[in-house]
Design a protein around this motif. Structure first.
Motif, PDB file in Angstrom:
ATOM      1  N   ARG A 165     -28.352 -64.228 127.238  1.00  0.00           N
ATOM      2  CA  ARG A 165     -29.432 -63.304 126.884  1.00  0.00           C
ATOM      3  C   ARG A 165     -29.736 -63.369 125.389  1.00  0.00           C
ATOM      4  NH1 ARG A 165     -27.052 -57.914 129.199  1.00  0.00           N
ATOM      5  NH2 ARG A 165     -28.646 -57.057 127.822  1.00  0.00           N
ATOM      6  N   ALA A 224     -31.398 -62.218 133.545  1.00  0.00           N
ATOM      7  CA  ALA A 224     -31.450 -62.094 132.085  1.00  0.00           C
ATOM      8  C   ALA A 224     -32.875 -62.243 131.564  1.00  0.00           C
ATOM      9  CB  ALA A 224     -30.543 -63.136 131.445  1.00  0.00           C
ATOM     10  N   GLU A 228     -34.824 -59.371 129.511  1.00  0.00           N
ATOM     11  CA  GLU A 228     -35.125 -59.581 128.096  1.00  0.00           C
ATOM     12  C   GLU A 228     -36.599 -59.877 127.835  1.00  0.00           C
ATOM     13  OE1 GLU A 228     -33.207 -59.206 125.523  1.00  0.00           O
ATOM     14  OE2 GLU A 228     -31.392 -58.745 126.661  1.00  0.00           O
TER      15      GLU A 228
END
Length: 386
Positions: A165, A224, A228
């Motif tokens: 991430r 992820a 994000e």
């Protein structure tokens, strides 16, 4: 503080931006050798190498601006000029950064490259990166400023969820390049392990960074990226990442490819998605603005025609300055003559030795200097009539 993507102006379509790190003993030597070879082969018209201090001192030839100084950490400035299709000229500057003592290979040397053409950039034009840097695996100039990431190769995503991430977040927020994530539906063979960026045209090839998720990373990478960046990664597919997290106007479906076959064949659909994304307006990175200003305002590598135009402009400039100085001298002379005339009238024509009416002799002897006499006399003249 970096400007937000909504407030930054877009990068002009005539500009090519690049920033990376060189890992080696002498970055400037590698640039110098490549430029010399290309000039000898007629690939570029000419190049110039400047010390940053020398470039900043060129105040007589170029307008001095705060952005014209490459900064105290700059080591060298290289300029190159070459022609592309239809006689279009490209001008480019590469600046290397870092302390002179910092030549440890593990730290590397940061470089910034800005090129601008006389019209909108075309992907089939030569890559400005390989004008300054040799396109060889023997020279490691292609490291991203994000640690652990390189151009011209496949970058596998970290196994750890937190590191994965963090890498995606840093690439989107800090990088100047286009980033693509490809999921390997199954472990590819030797042909499939080749980077897909090798299929891109020259002017786009060194603007794209390729990341790979292994077959077992399908779920973790997808989760992820959604968390994000707000985009998903299809199993066995690919996605072009946005310029910034949750960038306005970014359409994930437009830049997502459902199937990418990693068998050595050209992934046409993915290449179209990358080219489409690269052609969309992108916000100017905050630290790229001064680099572009240096290219435009602090250019030194002039053609003979440009030198002639510049020389004529300098002659005109100096002539105007001389004319202004002459006019100032004339004004000072006229003011002095008027002051002397006023002094003569105030003192009765005796050159300031007399005593004006109403002034005591003692005071006259005390203030007998010519300057004080002149000042006092002009003061009498300025008194309004009663």
């Amino acid at each position: 503080m970096a400007k937000s993507s909504t407030s930054s102006p877009p990068v002009p379509d005539t500009v090519w931006l690049g920033r990376g790190r060189h890992f080696g003993s002498d970055a400037e030597r590698d640039v110098r050798r490549n430029l010399l070879a290309l000039r000898a082969a007629g690939v570029i018209d000419d190049f110039l190498e400047l010390d940053p201090v020398e470039a900043a001192r060129s105040t007589d030839m170029f307008p001095r601006d705060a952005s014209a100084d490459a900064g105290p950490s700059a080591r060298r400035v290289f300029e190159a000029r070459w022609g592309v299709a239809d006689g279009v000229t490209v001008r480019a500057q590469l600046t290397t950064y870092g302390l002179e003592a910092r030549r440890v290979e593990s730290e590397g040397v940061t470089w910034v490259l800005v090129a601008e053409a006389e019209r909108a950039w075309e992907a089939n034009w030569p890559s400005p990166a390989t004008v300054f840097w040799p396109d060889s695996d023997q020279v490691a100039w292609d490291h991203e400023t994000v640690p652990g990431v390189r151009l011209r190769t496949v970058n596998h995503l970290p196994k750890d969820d937190g590191e994965l991430r963090r890498r995606l977040r840093d690439c989107v927020r800090q990088s100047w390049f286009v980033h693509v994530v490809v999921h390997e539906a199954m472990t590819p063979d030797a042909l499939g392990r080749r980077p897909i960026t090798a299929f891109l045209p020259p002017g786009l090839r060194h603007r794209v960074v390729e990341h790979r998720a292994t077959p077992e990373q399908a779920l973790i990478a997808d989760f992820a990226m959604k968390r994000e960046l707000g985009v998903g990664l299809p199993r066995g597919g690919a996605v072009v990442l946005p310029w910034a997290p949750h960038a306005p106007g970014y359409e994930a479906a437009r830049f997502t490819v459902r199937d990418v076959f990693l068998d050595g064949t050209e992934p046409a659909e993915l290449l179209r998605a990358i080219a489409d994304f690269a052609s969309t307006p992108r916000p100017m990175p905050a630290d790229a603005e001064p680099a572009l200003a240096r290219l435009r305002q602090g250019w030194h590598l002039l053609t003979p025609e440009e030198e002639l135009i510049h020389a004529r402009a300098m002659v005109t400039r100096y002539a105007k300055a001389l004319e202004a100085m002459t006019a100032s001298c004339d004004l000072y002379r006229e003011a002095a003559e008027s002051a002397l005339a006023a002094l003569a009238e105030a003192t009765g024509g005796d050159g300031g030795t007399g005593t004006p009416a109403g002034i005591a002799p003692a005071a006259s002897r005390q203030d007998a200097s010519p300057l004080k006499t002149l000042t006092r006399s002009l003061g009498f003249l300025r008194k309004p009539d009663r």
